[in-house]
Design a protein around this motif. Structure first.
Motif, PDB file in Angstrom:
ATOM      1  N   LYS A   1      -8.699  -4.026  -2.473  1.00  0.00           N
ATOM      2  CA  LYS A   1      -7.790  -4.137  -1.336  1.00  0.00           C
ATOM      3  C   LYS A   1      -6.509  -3.374  -1.639  1.00  0.00           C
ATOM      4  CE  LYS A   1      -5.963  -7.497   1.962  1.00  0.00           C
ATOM      5  NZ  LYS A   1      -5.907  -8.938   2.327  1.00  0.00           N
ATOM      6  N   ILE A   2      -6.226  -2.381  -0.813  1.00  0.00           N
ATOM      7  CA  ILE A   2      -5.031  -1.551  -0.952  1.00  0.00           C
ATOM      8  C   ILE A   2      -4.032  -1.996   0.107  1.00  0.00           C
ATOM      9  CG2 ILE A   2      -4.157   0.818  -0.977  1.00  0.00           C
ATOM     10  CD1 ILE A   2      -6.340   0.131  -3.086  1.00  0.00           C
ATOM     11  N   GLN A   3      -2.820  -2.345  -0.319  1.00  0.00           N
ATOM     12  CA  GLN A   3      -1.839  -2.903   0.603  1.00  0.00           C
ATOM     13  C   GLN A   3      -0.537  -2.102   0.594  1.00  0.00           C
ATOM     14  OE1 GLN A   3      -1.813  -6.997  -1.030  1.00  0.00           O
ATOM     15  NE2 GLN A   3      -2.623  -7.661   0.954  1.00  0.00           N
ATOM     16  N   ASN A   4      -0.247  -1.446   1.712  1.00  0.00           N
ATOM     17  CA  ASN A   4       1.074  -0.865   1.986  1.00  0.00           C
ATOM     18  C   ASN A   4       1.588   0.071   0.884  1.00  0.00           C
ATOM     19  OD1 ASN A   4       1.464  -4.173   2.941  1.00  0.00           O
ATOM     20  ND2 ASN A   4       1.413  -2.530   4.475  1.00  0.00           N
TER      21      ASN A   4
ATOM     22  N   ASP B   1       2.696   3.555   3.736  1.00  0.00           N
ATOM     23  CA  ASP B   1       2.039   2.388   4.336  1.00  0.00           C
ATOM     24  C   ASP B   1       0.505   2.525   4.319  1.00  0.00           C
ATOM     25  OD1 ASP B   1       2.157  -0.153   5.462  1.00  0.00           O
ATOM     26  OD2 ASP B   1       2.050   0.625   7.503  1.00  0.00           O
TER      27      ASP B   1
ATOM     28  N   SER C   1      -3.024   1.348   3.653  1.00  0.00           N
ATOM     29  CA  SER C   1      -3.727   0.068   3.501  1.00  0.00           C
ATOM     30  C   SER C   1      -5.187   0.217   3.939  1.00  0.00           C
ATOM     31  CB  SER C   1      -3.067  -1.026   4.351  1.00  0.00           C
ATOM     32  OG  SER C   1      -1.726  -1.256   3.965  1.00  0.00           O
TER      33      SER C   1
ATOM     34  N   GLU D   1      -9.501  -1.498   2.766  1.00  0.00           N
ATOM     35  CA  GLU D   1     -10.347  -2.288   1.881  1.00  0.00           C
ATOM     36  C   GLU D   1     -11.665  -1.575   1.634  1.00  0.00           C
ATOM     37  OE1 GLU D   1     -10.820  -6.321   3.130  1.00  0.00           O
ATOM     38  OE2 GLU D   1      -8.712  -6.569   3.703  1.00  0.00           O
TER      39      GLU D   1
ATOM     40  N   GLY E   1       3.988  -1.376  -2.636  1.00  0.00           N
ATOM     41  CA  GLY E   1       2.597  -1.679  -2.357  1.00  0.00           C
ATOM     42  C   GLY E   1       1.866  -2.293  -3.538  1.00  0.00           C
ATOM     43  N   GLU E   2       0.647  -2.754  -3.267  1.00  0.00           N
ATOM     44  CA  GLU E   2      -0.150  -3.433  -4.281  1.00  0.00           C
ATOM     45  C   GLU E   2      -1.603  -2.989  -4.219  1.00  0.00           C
ATOM     46  OE1 GLU E   2       0.343  -7.626  -3.622  1.00  0.00           O
ATOM     47  OE2 GLU E   2       2.328  -7.677  -4.563  1.00  0.00           O
TER      48      GLU E   2
ATOM     49  N   HIS F   1      -5.261  -4.628  -5.270  1.00  0.00           N
ATOM     50  CA  HIS F   1      -5.975  -5.838  -5.676  1.00  0.00           C
ATOM     51  C   HIS F   1      -7.447  -5.503  -5.884  1.00  0.00           C
ATOM     52  CE1 HIS F   1      -2.828  -8.949  -4.714  1.00  0.00           C
ATOM     53  NE2 HIS F   1      -2.334  -7.888  -4.087  1.00  0.00           N
TER      54      HIS F   1
ATOM     55  N   ASN G   1      -4.445  -9.020  -8.811  1.00  0.00           N
ATOM     56  CA  ASN G   1      -3.448  -7.977  -8.572  1.00  0.00           C
ATOM     57  C   ASN G   1      -3.407  -7.070  -9.804  1.00  0.00           C
ATOM     58  OD1 ASN G   1      -1.173  -6.373  -8.173  1.00  0.00           O
ATOM     59  ND2 ASN G   1       0.044  -8.028  -7.291  1.00  0.00           N
TER      60      ASN G   1
ATOM     61  N   THR H   1      -1.961  -3.952  -9.783  1.00  0.00           N
ATOM     62  CA  THR H   1      -0.983  -2.896  -9.516  1.00  0.00           C
ATOM     63  C   THR H   1      -0.344  -2.379 -10.799  1.00  0.00           C
ATOM     64  OG1 THR H   1      -0.484  -4.002  -7.416  1.00  0.00           O
ATOM     65  CG2 THR H   1       1.027  -2.265  -8.137  1.00  0.00           C
TER      66      THR H   1
END
Length: 259
Positions: free
Chosen positions: A5-8, A21, A23, A25, A58-59, A61, A66, A68
């Protein structure tokens, strides 16, 4: 739950925004393609996932954790580069063994993994040779095999055929098709549109560091929604019309479509 999961994600280089930004999966066993023009952020996205970039925001997962700030070796991922990244002074066998020894793998386990992966990737005959004596296609297969020796959960491919002569491209694409059929999770940056269409489970189109469009390949190529995507695909089609058939066309036409 998704494997990855790639977030922001945001990554800048001075005043240049490489990612903004970002994001998405990726699910276990999925073949995921990143497409887009040059300098659109595709490679930076892969490098960020692999832990090779210092993110501004961003993070990442993976498997519910996590990662990162996790070290590259501790992420359960391996990246295959355009230029093979092999040690020219070491034999192929030593190239395979080097990262395993650094990770503390026993000699007996190293021997076992090297033998199994070399057979799987059809490079057993190269084990005693130096990478510089191999063809480009063989070197890239060796690079993929070295990554597999580390038993990654995800393989990240950064334009794995871009440094190859046209007649060498097929042998690398065929290896990737075999890995996909075995259920390996892969994120691939590629300019091989026919390959992406026939093998990918999902496609993301990027431009200027952002996701423009995301879809299954058939819908993406046949019915793009965004005007920027339409322009990109029309330009690619125009280029193909002015390109004579290459040896890889026959192989791509025989590749199974994704289910």
């Amino acid at each position: 739950m998704s494997d990855l999961k790639i977030q922001n994600l945001r990554r800048t280089f001075g005043s240049v925004v490489a990612l903004e930004d970002m994001s998405f999966e990726v699910h276990q066993g999925e073949f995921f393609c990143l497409l887009g023009p040059s300098s659109s952020g595709k490679t930076t996205t892969l490098r960020s996932i692999a832990g090779l970039e210092n993110l501004d925001k961003g993070e990442v997962h993976f498997a519910g954790q996590n990662v990162t700030d996790a070290p590259v070796q501790g992420r359960g991922m391996s990246m295959i580069f355009q230029t093979f990244a092999l040690y020219p002074h070491l034999s192929v066998e030593a190239n395979f063994a080097h990262p395993l020894r650094r990770s503390g793998t026993s000699s007996s386990e190293i021997k076992k993994r090297v033998g199994e992966v070399a057979e799987l990737l059809r490079v057993t005959h190269t084990l005693k040779r130096k990478p510089t004596t191999l063809s480009g296609g063989e070197q890239q297969r060796v690079a993929i095999a070295r990554s597999l020796c580390m038993e990654p959960k995800i393989l990240l491919f950064d334009e794995p055929t871009s440094a190859l002569d046209p007649e060498m491209i097929n042998e690398v694409l065929e290896v990737m098709v075999d890995l996909a059929s075995e259920g390996m999770t892969m994120i691939v940056v590629s300019h091989e549109m026919g390959f992406a269409r026939q093998v990918a489970d999902r496609v993301i189109f990027m431009d200027e560091g952002q996701i423009v469009e995301q879809n299954e390949p058939e819908e993406f190529f046949d019915n793009p929604k965004n005007e920027r995507t339409k322009l990109f695909l029309s330009q690619i089609l125009t280029c193909l019309l002015y390109t004579s058939p290459s040896p890889r066309d026959a192989t791509l036409s025989r590749m199974p479509s994704s289910a």
